[in-house]
Design a protein around this motif. Structure first.
Motif, short mmCIF file in Angstrom:
data_model
loop_
_atom_site.label_atom_id
_atom_site.label_comp_id
_atom_site.label_asym_id
_atom_site.label_seq_id
_atom_site.Cartn_x
_atom_site.Cartn_y
_atom_site.Cartn_z
N GLY A 1 9.58 23.19 -6.16
CA GLY A 1 9.03 23.88 -7.32
C GLY A 1 9.11 23.11 -8.63
N LYS A 2 9.61 21.90 -8.58
CA LYS A 2 9.81 21.10 -9.81
C LYS A 2 8.47 20.51 -10.29
CE LYS A 2 13.62 20.02 -10.88
NZ LYS A 2 14.57 20.70 -11.81
N PRO A 3 8.14 20.70 -11.55
CA PRO A 3 6.94 20.04 -12.09
C PRO A 3 7.13 18.51 -12.09
CG PRO A 3 7.56 21.89 -13.48
CD PRO A 3 8.70 21.67 -12.51
N VAL A 4 6.13 17.80 -11.55
CA VAL A 4 6.23 16.35 -11.40
C VAL A 4 4.94 15.69 -11.90
CG1 VAL A 4 6.57 14.42 -9.79
CG2 VAL A 4 7.61 16.64 -9.27
N ALA A 5 5.11 14.68 -12.75
CA ALA A 5 3.98 13.85 -13.17
C ALA A 5 4.19 12.46 -12.57
CB ALA A 5 3.91 13.77 -14.69
N ILE A 6 3.08 11.86 -12.15
CA ILE A 6 3.15 10.55 -11.49
C ILE A 6 2.26 9.55 -12.21
CG2 ILE A 6 2.45 9.34 -9.37
CD1 ILE A 6 3.23 11.84 -7.79
N MET A 7 2.77 8.33 -12.35
CA MET A 7 1.94 7.21 -12.81
C MET A 7 2.20 6.04 -11.85
SD MET A 7 2.36 7.21 -16.97
CE MET A 7 3.94 6.38 -17.09
N SER A 8 1.27 5.12 -11.80
CA SER A 8 1.50 3.89 -11.03
C SER A 8 0.92 2.72 -11.81
CB SER A 8 0.87 3.98 -9.63
OG SER A 8 -0.49 4.34 -9.72
N PHE B 1 -6.78 -1.48 -8.42
CA PHE B 1 -6.64 -0.07 -8.05
C PHE B 1 -5.45 0.61 -8.72
CE2 PHE B 1 -8.98 -1.84 -4.31
CZ PHE B 1 -10.19 -1.24 -4.61
N GLY B 2 -4.66 -0.16 -9.42
CA GLY B 2 -3.59 0.44 -10.22
C GLY B 2 -2.53 1.18 -9.40
N GLY B 3 -2.35 0.78 -8.15
CA GLY B 3 -1.32 1.43 -7.34
C GLY B 3 -1.76 2.77 -6.77
N ALA B 4 -3.08 2.98 -6.69
CA ALA B 4 -3.60 4.29 -6.22
C ALA B 4 -3.08 4.64 -4.83
CB ALA B 4 -5.12 4.26 -6.22
N ARG B 5 -3.01 3.64 -3.97
CA ARG B 5 -2.62 3.94 -2.58
C ARG B 5 -1.16 4.37 -2.52
NH1 ARG B 5 -6.08 -1.34 -1.79
NH2 ARG B 5 -4.57 -1.87 -3.41
N ALA B 6 -0.32 3.73 -3.33
CA ALA B 6 1.09 4.14 -3.40
C ALA B 6 1.19 5.56 -3.96
CB ALA B 6 1.87 3.17 -4.28
N GLN B 7 0.38 5.80 -4.97
CA GLN B 7 0.45 7.11 -5.63
C GLN B 7 0.11 8.23 -4.64
OE1 GLN B 7 -1.52 9.17 -9.38
NE2 GLN B 7 -0.80 7.12 -9.86
N TYR B 8 -0.86 7.98 -3.77
CA TYR B 8 -1.20 9.03 -2.79
C TYR B 8 -0.10 9.20 -1.74
CZ TYR B 8 -5.41 10.28 -5.03
OH TYR B 8 -6.28 10.78 -5.96
N HIS B 9 0.60 8.14 -1.40
CA HIS B 9 1.75 8.32 -0.51
C HIS B 9 2.82 9.18 -1.18
CE1 HIS B 9 1.40 4.91 2.71
NE2 HIS B 9 0.40 5.76 2.71
N LEU B 10 3.03 8.91 -2.47
CA LEU B 10 4.05 9.68 -3.20
C LEU B 10 3.64 11.16 -3.27
CD1 LEU B 10 6.68 9.54 -4.78
CD2 LEU B 10 5.39 8.85 -6.80
N TYR C 1 0.81 -1.23 0.00
CA TYR C 1 0.00 0.00 0.00
C TYR C 1 0.84 1.28 0.00
CZ TYR C 1 -4.46 -2.42 0.84
OH TYR C 1 -5.58 -3.21 0.74
N SER C 2 2.11 1.17 -0.33
CA SER C 2 2.93 2.38 -0.39
C SER C 2 3.88 2.27 -1.58
CB SER C 2 3.71 2.56 0.93
OG SER C 2 4.35 3.82 0.95
N ILE C 3 4.81 3.21 -1.69
CA ILE C 3 5.78 3.13 -2.78
C ILE C 3 6.86 2.11 -2.42
CG2 ILE C 3 5.31 5.52 -3.42
CD1 ILE C 3 8.13 6.24 -2.34
N SER C 4 7.66 1.73 -3.41
CA SER C 4 8.72 0.76 -3.14
C SER C 4 9.81 1.40 -2.28
CB SER C 4 9.32 0.27 -4.46
OG SER C 4 9.92 1.35 -5.16
N GLY C 5 10.50 0.55 -1.54
CA GLY C 5 11.62 1.04 -0.71
C GLY C 5 12.71 1.70 -1.54
N VAL C 6 12.99 1.16 -2.70
CA VAL C 6 14.07 1.74 -3.52
C VAL C 6 13.72 3.15 -3.99
CG1 VAL C 6 15.21 -0.38 -4.29
CG2 VAL C 6 13.28 0.50 -5.60
N LEU C 7 12.45 3.37 -4.28
CA LEU C 7 12.05 4.72 -4.71
C LEU C 7 12.10 5.69 -3.52
CD1 LEU C 7 11.02 6.68 -6.82
CD2 LEU C 7 8.69 5.85 -6.40
N LYS C 8 11.65 5.24 -2.38
CA LYS C 8 11.71 6.09 -1.17
C LYS C 8 13.16 6.44 -0.86
CE LYS C 8 9.75 7.78 2.69
NZ LYS C 8 10.86 8.30 3.46
N ASN C 9 14.02 5.43 -0.98
CA ASN C 9 15.45 5.65 -0.72
C ASN C 9 16.02 6.72 -1.66
OD1 ASN C 9 18.01 4.75 0.56
ND2 ASN C 9 18.52 4.04 -1.51
N ALA C 10 15.65 6.64 -2.92
CA ALA C 10 16.16 7.62 -3.91
C ALA C 10 15.65 9.03 -3.58
CB ALA C 10 15.73 7.21 -5.32
#
Ligand code: FNR
Length: 182
Positions: free
Chosen positions: A104-111, A117-126, A81-90
């Motif tokens: 201020g950086k423009p960011v687009a997110i996909m999961s 649910f297509g990773g919706a819960r991870a996406q909201y953590h991100l 239900y969250s993002i991967s550890g490697v992504l959090k680490n980065a």
């Protein structure tokens, strides 16, 4: 003016659906927008003692790449239900002083996930992380690719037309946001 977006996949798996979605995004990018991908598998685990004695080379390279990019495209799997550890680490490595290049950086997110649910819960953590980091995250379109096995072929190509269209629209929105901020 041409813009360059740094693309990051939160999965290290060779046949990762998230990395496949990132490759699709690079192909579907509108004219004038280039997606350059970078790996995060060679970063050491975050250690503040190490940071204080100097960023390791792969970390510094990622920090520089984030700083130089006009925008970011992050594709995250959902792990527990969250993002991967490697992504959090980065993200943790990139977020530390003396500069905070997400500000201020423009960011687009996909999961992408095999679940509905297509990773919706991870996406909201991100998205929550980028509140603290003050990233300029696009709210729409939300690109959550569920039941992913049916949307990619065996070679990892995104074949589902509706999803391809969402990815195109996300990148167009990112391009517009980058141009707005210039
Ligand atoms: C998963 N997976 C998963 N899927 C999901 O929809 N919600 C979840 O909470 C989890 N949790 C989870 C934890 C861990 C540790 C693993 C390894 C996997 C399944 C996951 O979505 C699936 O393995 C994807 O294929 C991972 O993305 P890549 O590697 O294909 O990009």
């Amino acid at each position: 003016m041409p813009v360059t977006v740094l693309g990051i996949s939160g999965s290290l798996r060779k046949d990762s659906y998230n990395s496949a979605a990132l490759r699709a995004a690079a192909e579907l990018a509108p004219e004038g927008l280039t997606v350059q991908t970078t790996g995060i598998g060679d970063l050491p685990l975050y250690n503040d003692d190490v940071r204080q004695s100097g960023y390791p080379a792969p970390v510094q390279a990622l920090r520089d790449a984030v700083k130089q990019a006009d925008g970011l495209l992050i594709v995250t799997p959902e792990y527990n239900y969250s993002i991967s550890g490697v992504l959090k680490n980065a993200i943790d490595w990139v977020s530390r002083p003396p500069e905070q290049p997400f500000d201020g950086k423009p960011v687009a997110i996909m999961s992408v996930s095999p679940g509905i649910f297509g990773g919706a819960r991870a996406q909201y953590h991100l998205r929550q992380m980028f509140v603290y980091l003050n990233g300029d995250v696009l709210n729409r379109p939300e690109v959550m690719i569920g039941t992913c096995a049916s949307k990619f072929d065996k070679e990892g190509r995104l074949t589902d037309e509706t999803t391809r269209d969402f990815v195109r629209k996300l990148l167009q929105a990112l391009q517009a946001r980058i141009e707005q901020r210039r």
